[in-house]
Design a protein around this motif. Structure first.
Motif, PDB file in Angstrom:
ATOM      1  N   ARG A 206       0.817  -1.217   0.000  1.00 44.40           N
ATOM      2  CA  ARG A 206       0.000   0.000   0.000  1.00 44.40           C
ATOM      3  C   ARG A 206       0.852   1.268   0.000  1.00 44.40           C
ATOM      4  O   ARG A 206       0.356   2.354  -0.274  1.00 44.40           O
ATOM      5  N   GLN A 207       2.116   1.132   0.347  1.00 42.00           N
ATOM      6  CA  GLN A 207       2.995   2.294   0.430  1.00 42.00           C
ATOM      7  C   GLN A 207       3.512   2.693  -0.949  1.00 42.00           C
ATOM      8  O   GLN A 207       3.746   1.850  -1.815  1.00 42.00           O
ATOM      9  N   GLU A 208       3.708   3.985  -1.116  1.00 41.05           N
ATOM     10  CA  GLU A 208       4.323   4.488  -2.341  1.00 41.05           C
ATOM     11  C   GLU A 208       5.798   4.756  -2.075  1.00 41.05           C
ATOM     12  O   GLU A 208       6.194   5.117  -0.962  1.00 41.05           O
ATOM     13  N   TYR A 209       6.591   4.585  -3.112  1.00 42.55           N
ATOM     14  CA  TYR A 209       8.034   4.748  -2.962  1.00 42.55           C
ATOM     15  C   TYR A 209       8.583   5.247  -4.286  1.00 42.55           C
ATOM     16  O   TYR A 209       8.424   4.601  -5.315  1.00 42.55           O
ATOM     17  N   SER A 210       9.212   6.407  -4.251  1.00 47.09           N
ATOM     18  CA  SER A 210       9.669   7.038  -5.486  1.00 47.09           C
ATOM     19  C   SER A 210      11.126   6.717  -5.779  1.00 47.09           C
ATOM     20  O   SER A 210      11.872   6.246  -4.910  1.00 47.09           O
ATOM     21  N   ALA A 211      11.530   7.004  -7.000  1.00 44.39           N
ATOM     22  CA  ALA A 211      12.933   6.819  -7.378  1.00 44.39           C
ATOM     23  C   ALA A 211      13.836   7.727  -6.548  1.00 44.39           C
ATOM     24  O   ALA A 211      14.957   7.350  -6.198  1.00 44.39           O
ATOM     25  N   GLY A 212      13.347   8.908  -6.225  1.00 40.54           N
ATOM     26  CA  GLY A 212      14.129   9.816  -5.392  1.00 40.54           C
ATOM     27  C   GLY A 212      14.351   9.259  -3.996  1.00 40.54           C
ATOM     28  O   GLY A 212      15.452   9.348  -3.444  1.00 40.54           O
ATOM     29  N   GLN A 213      13.295   8.681  -3.414  1.00 41.61           N
ATOM     30  CA  GLN A 213      13.437   8.067  -2.087  1.00 41.61           C
ATOM     31  C   GLN A 213      14.440   6.916  -2.139  1.00 41.61           C
ATOM     32  O   GLN A 213      15.270   6.758  -1.239  1.00 41.61           O
ATOM     33  N   PHE A 214      14.337   6.098  -3.181  1.00 36.74           N
ATOM     34  CA  PHE A 214      15.279   4.988  -3.316  1.00 36.74           C
ATOM     35  C   PHE A 214      16.703   5.506  -3.447  1.00 36.74           C
ATOM     36  O   PHE A 214      17.623   4.980  -2.819  1.00 36.74           O
ATOM     37  N   SER A 215      16.891   6.535  -4.255  1.00 33.62           N
ATOM     38  CA  SER A 215      18.231   7.076  -4.471  1.00 33.62           C
ATOM     39  C   SER A 215      18.873   7.512  -3.162  1.00 33.62           C
ATOM     40  O   SER A 215      20.024   7.159  -2.874  1.00 33.62           O
ATOM     41  N   ARG A 216      18.128   8.260  -2.369  1.00 36.05           N
ATOM     42  CA  ARG A 216      18.676   8.741  -1.096  1.00 36.05           C
ATOM     43  C   ARG A 216      19.001   7.574  -0.158  1.00 36.05           C
ATOM     44  O   ARG A 216      20.077   7.529   0.463  1.00 36.05           O
TER      45      ARG A 216
END
Length: 266
Positions: free
Chosen positions: A71-81
């Motif tokens: 159910r959670q969203e996760y962006s490429a930016g979050q992954f990058s950091r």
């Protein structure tokens, strides 16, 4: 321990064998593996994402697998950091680092940086997702071709998640995602070596994908999708808007025959 190896990045299309290569290499150079897969990051999505097996996970330490609820969203930016911070942590323990995955946006953000703009409109996003389910992502893709042809040219017409995102940005802000992605970005603060795995013949890859899909269905992909729905996972979650899940969902609603569903996944 001083590191002599750069971060090793293994990229390539699905079913090409990135996991096997990463594990073999990790065992040879005392490395840990960071998964750059935007779906394997979710718990419960196992068969349809082609996650490493228990034996494969035990063969080398893996990171960013099974860490989020669907159910959670996760962006490429979050992954990058988070992934850049994990590189530092792994190296602080004297280990080398291998990054392996086929999610282009994750790898791009991790290696070259990401644009800072956080444009979100949840109500619009939900509306676009519902349209993608009812009308098909191809309809939204044609709309994206009109408003942001450059971004559309980078996407497959069936990539509902990224099509919805690009339309969300444009319709809520009037700005093209393709232009926002050209803003100055901060590259990775460490050296890396990028390797791409590709078949000698394209048909070879198609055959591998076909065999993988057949295996997933035998493993119980349709039961996995039914189980996700029974646990209250919405078919509109980003995690479900991906190849291997959206097709069975459409089949369950009567939108595809079984044969059409299998062909769409392949």
């Amino acid at each position: 321990m001083k590191h002599t190896l750069p971060v090793i990045v293994i990229a390539g299309p699905t079913a090409i064998g990135k996991t096997a290569v990463a594990i073999e290499l990790a065992r040879s150079i005392d490395a840990e593996i960071i998964s750059a897969d935007s779906r394997q990051i979710y718990r419960l999505l196992d068969i349809g994402t082609g996650k490493p097996t228990r034996d494969e996970l035990a063969a080398a330490p893996h990171h960013f697998i099974d860490i989020l609820d669907p159910r959670q969203e996760y962006s490429a930016g979050q992954f990058s950091r988070a992934a850049r911070a994990r590189v530092d942590e792994i190296r602080s323990r004297g280990k080398n680092v291998i990054v392996a995955g086929g999610s282009g946006m994750y790898l791009e953000a991790f290696l070259y940086g990401f644009f800072a703009a956080e444009i979100r409109d949840k109500k619009l996003q939900l509306s676009l997702k519902k349209r993608a389910q009812i009308e098909g992502s191809e309809v939204l893709y044609r709309e994206l071709q009109h408003v942001d042809p450059e971004r559309a040219s980078e996407l497959h017409p069936g990539d509902a998640h990224r099509i919805v995102r690009a339309l969300e940005v444009f319709l809520s802000s009037g700005m093209k995602l393709s232009e926002l992605r050209k803003q100055p970005r901060v590259p990775a603060p460490f050296s890396f070596q990028l390797f791409g795995l590709y078949p000698e013949e394209r048909q070879e890859l198609y055959d591998k994908i076909s065999l993988r899909v057949d295996h997933m269905l035998v493993q119980g992909l349709l039961d996995e999708v039914r189980s996700l729905l029974a646990q209250g996972i919405s078919p509109l979650c980003n995690a479900m808007l991906t190849v291997g899940y959206r097709e069975p969902l459409h089949w369950l609603r009567g939108g595809y025959t079984y044969g059409e569903m299998v062909e769409k996944i392949k």
